[in-house]
Structures are given as C-alpha cells and as structure tokens.
Write a protein that holds these residues in place. Structure first.
Motif: not given
Length: 381
Positions: A268-275, A305-306
C-alpha cells in the motif's frame, strides 16, 4: 485551512468552539449551583485562561507547577490541587496559593492536613468507590485491582478508628473514576460511592466528582448529570465540584500538517507528514486512538488509502490509515481535528522534533500565541 503566516506543523485553538463548550458547562453551573473547574492536565493554554475564568469556577492542578499556573493566570478564581503524594518541600507554597487540597491517603492527610487547614484550605481525601465503569485498558481505570488512587471504604474506616482526627480534618471527599464517559457511568459510580460512604457524608461540606465527564459531547445526558449533582446537594447539603478537562476543549483545536513524501509499497501507500504521533499527539499511541482527519474516510472507504506516518525513527510512529477522494501529493496540507486536548500538554521533542507553534483563531482572525525553536529542544535535555 492554513491562515497567513502559519507554518506546519501547528496547533490552532478555535476560541469560538471553546466558548461554546464553556457556555454548556456554565449552564450546568447556573442550573445546579455546582462548581466546574478546568482540569489543567488536559488543556493548559493559559493564554485563554481569562476567557475560561469568565465561565468556570477556576481550575484544578496535579501538582505545584499547575497550581502556580492557575494562581498566576486565573487570579481570583478557585485553585484546587490533588497529587498521589505531595513533596514536603512543596507543601508550604501549595497551601498558600490553593483553595482546596485533596490527599490520596490517610498518611498524607495526617502529615499535611492540619497545615492545609490552618492556611484556610478546604481539605479533602480521594476515595476509591471500587466500582469500575470503563472498558479497555486498566491504565485509565482508577478502580482497577491494585489501583494506587484513593482510599477504599475499609481503609477509610481503619484510618478513622486509628486516628479520630481524620474526620475533624476532612471537609470533603473526592472520587475520579471516569474517562471520556457519559453520565450513566457517573450515576453508577455515585450509587457505589453513596452505598459505601453514606454514613460519613453528613459530616462533609463538599464532594468532588472528579473528571472524565464528556459533558460537551453531543450525546451526553446533561439532565442525568444534573440529577446526580442535586442528589448530593439536596440529600446531604453538599457543595458539588466537577473537574472536566476534555469537556472544556473538546473539538476546539486542530493540528495542521504537510505531506513530505509519498511512498509506494507492495502492500500500500504511505504518506510521511511533518507531524509525529509520538511527539505531537502522543495519545494516538498511548490510548490508542485514531484522530479525526478532515475530508477523509476509513481505510478503503474512499478511492485512495494511505498510511500516515511521522518523520521520526520510531517504526511505530503511525497516525493511522485514512482514505481520500483524490491522490495525495507532496506539499498537501492535512488537518487533524480535536487536537486541543492532551496534545500540547503531552508533546515532546523526541528525535529533536520541533514543537508545533500554537495559534488562537477567533472567527477569521488567527494570532500566533507560541512559537518554539531549537533552544526549546536544547533546554529540555
């Protein structure tokens, strides 16, 4: 939506939503005569204490520093404090600045009760009604077997028999058994409390229902809460105190974050965020819970979906799985809701993570209240 000047990650406190919550709590106070206090352990943004003081009776503290904060930033309002075991070097200042002090054991009451009473403090004892109403982890249940919180009725009676001055020292009894619960659970707790401690209530001046009351939640049964309050007032002539934290700032804050990178994995997909869940919303891991995210759905509910993860080295720094109507891209700003409670008071600088700035929004206007730098990280080490 990010206002001009905001940089992610940042917390935003919605003063309008906060005021709506406070109005609900003030209504309970006006109709019942109860005293409602802000539990600072949940929300201690003292820049808003003047507003909170317009509605509530004051605040409650978990120790000297919170008690000092209420004394300084909500002057003239009630200042209550409870701690499982007070430090001898703190007690003089505590009884000087607090109106009520609640002890956790007969031993602590005997050590410091007379000093507190001589200073004009209301003196209370936390009791354990031995009635669990929570489901899930025992970490949140003060009535769980082996709890260190409060005195059971058997311990109370032994203490009174051994030290008759206990009843002379006491002005009130305090219980705190709830966590994000409705008033039906309060009523169950109150039944157990009254059954066990009824013979002592006529000798008291007040009772404190503690915190964990989700009074400002849409489905909360306020009428039942008010019946519980009046039951103690009419039945025993007691003043009633409540110490909600979440109810004060429920749904009154946001955390804005930016997508740093999109990763594609076989699973699946991953979104790395700055929090970071671990640093900026620790209850995501500790509770655990899945924070609400604007314009998103459950995993698989929407087209894309992430898994949202933070930028720390902790493998488990995962906020949760969310779905969206469109594909996320680097630079997108996401907004987590209900981020006023247990976020700013618990956040940390693990991995050298910067602390989010704090903004206060009033309608369309947003004002920077707090901003943090490298020196804030360095000074905490």
């Amino acid at each position: 939506m990010l206002k001009s000047g905001m940089k992610t990650p940042c917390y935003v406190i919605d003063s309008g939503a906060l005021r709506r919550n406070l109005s609900v709590l003030r209504g309970v106070m006006d109709r019942t005569g109860a005293h409602i206090l802000l539990a600072q352990k949940c929300f201690s943004c003292y820049g808003l204490y003047p507003m909170i003081g317009e509605y509530l009776s004051g605040a409650t503290a978990s120790g000297l520093f919170e008690a000092r904060l209420c004394h300084e930033e909500m002057p003239g309002k009630e200042n209550h404090v409870f701690n499982p075991a007070f430090r001898a070097e703190d007690i003089d200042e505590i009884v000087d600045i607090c109106d009520h002090i609640v002890f956790n054991s007969i031993r602590q009451l005997l050590l410091y009760g007379q000093k507190a009473k001589s200073a004009g403090c209301g003196v209370g004892l936390r009791i354990n009604p031995e009635k669990s109403t929570q489901e899930g982890h025992a970490i949140y249940d003060p009535c769980a077997p082996g709890s260190r919180m409060g005195v059971t009725i058997d311990e109370f009676k032994k203490g009174v028999d051994a030290y008759p001055e206990v009843l002379t020292l006491l002005d009130g009894l305090h219980f705190h058994t709830l966590c994000e619960q409705n008033s039906d659970d309060l009523e169950v707790t109150l039944d157990a409390f009254e059954e066990r401690f009824k013979e002592y209530l006529p000798q008291m001046k007040w009772v404190n229902f503690g915190g964990g009351h989700h009074i400002t939640r849409e489905d909360y049964d306020i009428e039942r809460l008010e019946r519980c309050i009046m039951r103690m007032k009419d039945g025993y002539g007691l003043e009633v105190y409540l110490e909600p934290g979440e109810a004060v700032a429920l749904n009154a804050g946001y955390l804005h974050t930016t997508v740093l990178e999109i990763q594609e994995h076989a699973w699946g997909r991953v979104a790395i965020v700055d929090t970071s869940a671990a640093c900026h919303m620790p209850d995501v891991i500790e509770m655990p819970y899945r924070p609400p995210l604007k314009d998103s759905g459950e995993a698989g509910e929407k087209a894309f979906t992430y898994r949202l993860g933070g930028p720390t080295c902790l493998a488990g720094d995962v906020i949760g799985d969310y779905s969206f109507d469109h594909e996320l891209k680097e630079g997108d700003v996401l907004t987590f809701c209900d981020m006023a409670i247990y976020s700013m008071v618990k956040n940390n600088t693990f991995n050298g993570m910067p602390l989010p700035s704090i903004w206060i929004q009033d309608g369309d206007e947003a004002t920077l209240w707090k901003e943090f730098s490298y020196n804030d990280f360095k000074s905490r080490v």
